[in-house]
Design an enzyme around this catalytic site. Structure first.
Site: not given
Ligand code: CAA
Length: 691
Positions: A407, A428, A440, A478
């Site tokens: 991540s 991800h 993702e 993120n």
């Protein structure tokens, strides 16, 4: 192209709609229908009519794009009145998905027949509107207020057999639909069946408290949405008003919604959700590698979730762990998850057994030699990834796709641990991987086009919404989450309480605020990230060490029973005086005079900082389009659907508003955090939006 045709089969007039892909009721279709029905009524040889659709489905609704451009005449309601008022029986023949305006068309007919596999529904509420062509008035009259209310306010389609039980469908057709519908029409004529005009029936309500009870039952789930509550009002009108007045009420409630920012946002999400899986610049016919078996490395929470996803869709999985104890623990979680679904009646025991049989546990890398795709979900540490990818490079067959669930780490560095960087891609998943819809996918500098196309295709097969992004720390989701968390800690330091910050974001429409989310994800993860990147932090970030202070107490969030909040055994959060005290002391130590912070400031600082980061992400090409960012935030981070995602929301606010606020915060808090992204600045000055 003629989208509606009229033909005669003996005494039956056959009206066929042919408007691919989903026979949406565009202006041309409405005009064609009007003309065909008028022709059928006028033709004395025609004794009954059948409305049927070519292609894969009966009309799946209004043409949603027309809501943007403005509807042109003829409108659907008068066309439906024309049909309903006809003295000749009109029968709708349903297959595929008769949805929205399509179902309303069927409700305007006197009878409905359907193939067994047909689905019928009024999903308008999911677009932030309500059925605006008499659906809220006819359906309750046909099947009763309670069943109609659920269908209209929740928007989920029902099966043909359910519709038959409820009286929305008169006959299920086995075999050819056209033949069956014509035979049904002949039967209606032979039996001289009275025409059943839904508008002339009475909507039955068995429970006098139905509407109040139902409104409170959806209050939590539909918090923030306008449309479900207007749907309730419309159905209620069907039980209280004559049809004509009910239709007027429906119209008013519809108009309230169709021009609302909410519905615009929900329509944006509808189209973006479909667009996002296509990779710009990658031809639609890019070949896809055949994925018959998948290897998953790591039987922790993430690996287990990914293995569940694969088994759920019937793909065999080899689950690799380094020691028996971890493997056993992971397998136990898998069994427990399935058993839970069986217990709740969501899964049959035999399906659980079938899925479990698809998962082969192993301690040996050699067992991955046949896998077409391997997804690694091990510890987030580059040295560990190096070990894993070197092994994969040795054991995997040529052409196997090697995916990492990282991540934060740099995909290009991971790919360089192999001699086949073209086969390496990021996948991800979001925790819990078997539940969260977002995936993702990450393209490395050297990832081959067919690997990108395959990652998207397999993502869809696993039931995910795959969004392709580029390499950068934290990718899109993120990367935008981190500055929001940073601002949240700054706000704590300056005078806000955790509850105030989380409540403001909750009221905006997030399922939970950023601090509660951090507690759920595990504060240790953010803490570890902070320690690894400590040298790169600004002096203020280094000094704002609330996270260190909380984690040093062993409070890692929900999993340790305490973090920023305290948790009971059912993981219900409560504010903790200890933390409030810790924050106040922290401000004093830092020499910060605590002040009253408005909810508006909280919202702006938490949201605009994300929007600004999103603009940088676009500029760098990490996300190809603003819609990629929006879908990541809607489907992975709980951004309210009715606000369309951060970039769409920014456009609705007006980028000039956002830009001015950024300048204000730049002044107040420093350019290192608040300097407007050049793209945002440029668009704001030009009076444009991201879209
Ligand atoms: N209007 C315009 N375009 C539509 C559409 C609609 N109602 N429904 C689907 N499309 C488009 C999609 O955008 C997609 O376009 P691209 O290929 O360019 O991406 C294409 O048709 C195929 O759609 P899907 O990829 O979704 O195909 P699917 O087979 O997976 O699903 C479906 C088919 C179940 C019909 C699904 O498309 C769907 O749910 N459509 C929307 C149904 C709906 O909400 N109807 C109500 C409309 S509002 C209304 O009717 C108001 C009223 O009161 C009159």
């Amino acid at each position: 192209m003629q989208v509606v045709s009229f033909s005669k089969l003996g005494q039956i007039g056959l009206i066929t709609i042919d408007n691919p892909p989903v026979n949406a009721l565009s202006q041309a279709v409405r005009a064609g229908l009007k003309e065909a029905v008028t022709q059928g009524i006028a033709d004395s040889d025609v004794k009954a009519m059948v409305v049927i659709c070519a292609g894969r489905t009966f009309a799946a609704g209004a043409d949603i794009r027309e809501f943007e451009t403005g509807m042109k005449e003829p409108f659907l309601p008068p066309v439906l009145s024309l049909i309903e008022n006809s003295d000749k029986p009109v029968i709708a023949a349903l297959h595929g998905t008769a949805l929205g305006g399509g179902m309303e068309l069927a409700l305007g007919c006197h009878f409905r027949v359907a193939v067994g596999k047909a689905k019928i529904g009024l999903p308008e509420v999911k677009l932030g509107i309500l059925p605006g062509a008499g659906g809220t008035q006819r359906l309750p009259r046909l099947i009763g207020a309670e069943a109609a209310l659920k269908m209209i306010a929740e928007g989920n389609p029902i099966s043909a057999s359910q519709a038959k039980t409820w009286g929305a469908v008169d006959e299920i057709i086995e075999g050819d639909l056209k033949e069956g519908a014509i035979a049904f029409a002949e039967k209606v004529l032979a039996e001289k069946r009275p025409l059943r005009r839904a508008s002339q029936l009475t909507a039955k309500v068995d429970d006098p408290d139905l509407f109040e009870r139902y409104t409170s039952s959806i209050a939590v789930k539909q918090r923030g949405f306008l449309a479900p509550f207007n749907c309730i009002k419309a159905v209620r009108a069907a039980t209280e008003l004559p049809f004509e007045q009910g239709v007027e009420r429906e119209r008013a409630l519809f108009l309230e919604l169709v021009n609302s920012p909410q519905s615009k946002a929900q329509r944006h999400v509808f189209f973006s959700e479909r667009e996002v899986t296509k990779i710009p610049g990658l031809p639609g016919d890019t070949p896809i590698r055949d994925i018959q078996s998948i290897g998953v490395i790591g039987a922790g929470a993430m690996g287990v979730g990914i293995a569940l996803c694969c088994a759920n869709v019937g793909i065999p999985v080899v689950l690799l762990e380094m020691n028996q104890e971890n493997l056993d623990r992971g397998l136990a979680v898998i069994r427990k998850t399935y058993a839970g679904s069986v217990g709740k009646g969501r899964l049959k025991q035999e399906d659980m057994d079938r899925r479990l049989a698809l998962i082969t546990p192993t301690l040996s890398y050699g067992d991955l030699s046949n896998a077409d795709l391997v997804i690694e979900a091990v510890f987030e540490d580059l040295a560990v990834k190096k070990e894993v990818f070197s092994q994969l490079d040795t054991v995997c067959k040529p052409g196997a796709i090697l995916a990492t669930n990282t991540s934060y780490l740099n995909l290009n560095e991971i790919a360089a641990f192999t001699r086949r960087p073209q086969d390496v891609v990021g996948m991800h998943f979001f925790s819990p991987a078997n539940v969260m819809k977002l995936l993702e996918n990450v393209r490395g500098d050297k990832t081959a086009p067919d690997v990108l196309a395959t990652a998207q295709a397999i993502g869809k097969k696993l039931g995910k919404l795959p969004v392709m992004v580029g390499v950068c720390p934290g990718f899109v989701g993120n990367r935008m989450f981190m500055p929001r968390l940073r601002e949240s800690f700054f706000l704590l330091e300056e005078g806000a309480s955790p509850q105030q910050i989380d409540q403001a974001m909750f009221d905006f429409g997030f399922p939970m605020g950023p601090l509660a989310t951090a507690d759920m994800a595990g504060l240790d993860i953010a803490w570890r990230h902070r320690k690894v990147n400590y040298e790169q932090l600004t002096p203020r970030e280094q000094a704002c060490n609330l996270l260190d202070k909380i984690c040093e107490l062993g409070r890692y969030g929900q999993k340790t029973g305490a973090g920023i909040y305290r948790y009971d055994e059912r993981r219900n959060a409560a504010p903790d005086p200890l933390i409030e005290d810790l924050i106040v002391k922290h401000s004093a130590e830092r020499g910060v005079t605590r002040r009253n912070i408005s909810d508006q400031e909280i919202l702006e600082r938490c949201l605009y900082v994300m929007i600004n980061e999103g603009a940088k992400i676009l500029e760098e090409g990490v996300a190809a389009r603003p819609l990629d960012i929006d879908m990541i935030w809607v489907f992975g981070y709980g951004f309210p659907v009715y606000r369309g995602g951060p970039m769409f929301y920014a456009d609705q606010l007006g980028l000039a508003t956002v830009y001015e606020a950024l300048l204000r915060y730049q002044e107040q808090l420093g350019a290192e955090f608040w300097k407007p992204a050049p793209l945002l600045e440029k668009l704001a000055k030009e009076g444009k939006g991201f879209y």
